[in-house]
Scaffold this active site. Structure first.
Site, short mmCIF file in Angstrom:
data_model
loop_
_atom_site.label_atom_id
_atom_site.label_comp_id
_atom_site.label_asym_id
_atom_site.label_seq_id
_atom_site.Cartn_x
_atom_site.Cartn_y
_atom_site.Cartn_z
N SER A 72 41.94 45.31 37.40
CA SER A 72 41.08 45.80 36.38
C SER A 72 40.55 47.35 36.55
O SER A 72 41.54 48.04 36.39
CB SER A 72 39.77 44.94 36.77
OG SER A 72 38.71 45.02 35.47
N ASP B 106 41.82 39.69 32.78
CA ASP B 106 41.56 40.59 33.92
C ASP B 106 42.04 39.98 35.26
O ASP B 106 41.79 38.69 35.41
CB ASP B 106 39.91 40.67 33.90
CG ASP B 106 39.50 41.73 34.80
OD1 ASP B 106 39.94 41.73 35.89
OD2 ASP B 106 38.41 42.48 34.59
#
Length: 392
Positions: free
Chosen positions: A66, A214
């Protein structure tokens, strides 16, 4: 001019010892990560007497999930921490712009196209097989449509980097910006990233498009354990040897959220809210497990008490550590701020500072990151045994 390891030498199992840098996800809290990295960069520049040294010169593999993927990608290309911070500030100001019509539970809070455009400005048209990587890169993403966790690296020997099957688009040809964007596509914050996986000359077969979100929505928001597996497990084709004097892993967090949540408010009984709270707790559980495993398998100077029953995760099973491991992080509890930083903070401060998408928090996150760096990062955490082979 000082010569450091080439990209090939960074990845080769024959040039040891090996050094891994791992960077957690956490939205804008990654600004704390940047401050810790600046301290590590300063320590290394002093040690090697080179004011232009980059973290990509020292570390052989830089892993990120991320927001950590954004930072890791920049560092692997040879950016300085100052350059990373500038890009990060620009990205934060561009990406986290709220619209009245974007409320998170029924639509994504932020515009994914803005993320894509911003990342393209930083990484350009580079792909995972571009020739200007300075060192190894690992990015974690989650493929939503198959439920599989994808670990993407720039290792030319990786199984899918350049596969024999003509129907599969090689991972090496994936655009770098798109890989990073996939890893940052946090549910409710951004729409998934679509990456074309297969291409076939047969017109009867349609291309396969994967939907990626993510990498934090996997066990690897803290990608440190995954990085260790990639480096040492046969299937990933790095083939690095393990051992306390052969493998160093530095792991940097974005702050550990308080696991206690208040469900007594007006929204506490809403199923969607409860689901998100449960997901957040699951992510924290996974991060705790990663820390537990790495403490258990290593020699470390930064061990923390995992919970009151376990205490420290020791002794090392079999008595032989697989690596040297250090972990730097903040903990969003009033006790940690008081004991660790000598600061009194209230519940309102803690609730606000652990948010991942408030640009107004950046100055405080920078200051907090600097405090963590000064108190936690020690020269001895980078043992001299791992200096071997940094310069050639």
């Amino acid at each position: 001019m000082t010569q450091y390891r080439s990209f090939e030498q960074h990845l080769s199992p024959d040039s040891g010892p090996k050094r891994i840098l791992s960077l957690d996800g956490g939205g804008l809290r990654g600004m704390m990560t940047v401050q810790v990295l600046r301290k590590i960069e300063s320590v290394l520049r002093d040690r090697f007497n080179d004011k232009d040294m980059r973290l990509g010169d020292y570390f052989d593999l830089i892993a990120g999930t991320s927001t950590g993927a954004i930072i890791a990608a920049g560092l692997s290309l040879g950016m300085t921490v100052d350059e990373i911070e500038k890009h990060y500030l620009d990205l934060g100001a561009t990406i986290f712009k709220r619209s009245f019509w974007r409320i998170g539970y029924v639509s994504d809070k932020y515009d994914a196209k803005a993320v894509a455009t911003a990342l393209q400005k930083v990484f350009g048209t580079r792909t995972l097989n571009c020739t200007d990587f300075r060192t190894g890169l690992l990015v974690v993403a989650k493929r939503l449509d198959t439920g599989s966790t994808w670990v993407l690296t720039n290792n030319p020997k990786a199984r899918y980097f350049k596969p024999d099957r003509a129907t599969t688009i090689p991972n090496g040809e994936y655009p770098l910006w798109q890989v990073v964007r996939a890893s940052t596509a946090a549910p409710t914050y951004f729409a998934p990233e679509e990456i074309r996986i297969h291409s076939d000359a047969d017109p009867a077969r349609k291309d396969t498009v994967g939907q990626f979100i993510d990498g934090g929505v996997s066990p690897h928001n803290n990608p440190a354990l995954q990085a260790l597996m990639v480096a040492t497990m046969e299937g990933y084709r790095f083939g690095w040897p393990a051992g306390a004097e052969k493998l160093l892993l530095i792991s940097v967090g974005t702050g550990k959220a308080n696991p206690a949540v208040n469900t007594s408010g007006a929204l506490g009984g809403v199923a969607a809210v409860q689901g998100l709270l449960a997901l957040n707790n699951l992510m924290e559980d996974c991060s705790d497990l990663v820390e537990t495993m790495l403490q258990w398998l290593s020699t470390t100077g930064t061990a923390r008490i995992i919970d009151r029953e376990m205490g420290l995760a020791n002794p090392v099973p079999g008595g032989s550590p697989l690596l040297t491991y250090q972990r730097y992080n903040a903990y969003f509890t009033s006790a940690w701020f008081k004991d660790g930083l000598g600061r009194d903070v209230d519940a309102s401060y803690l609730s606000n500072i652990q948010a991942m998408d408030i640009p107004a928090n950046i100055p405080e996150l920078q200051a907090l990151g600097r405090e963590v760096a000064e108190r936690q990062v020690l020269d001895k955490h980078l043992p001299a045994a791992f200096d071997a082979g940094v310069r050639i």
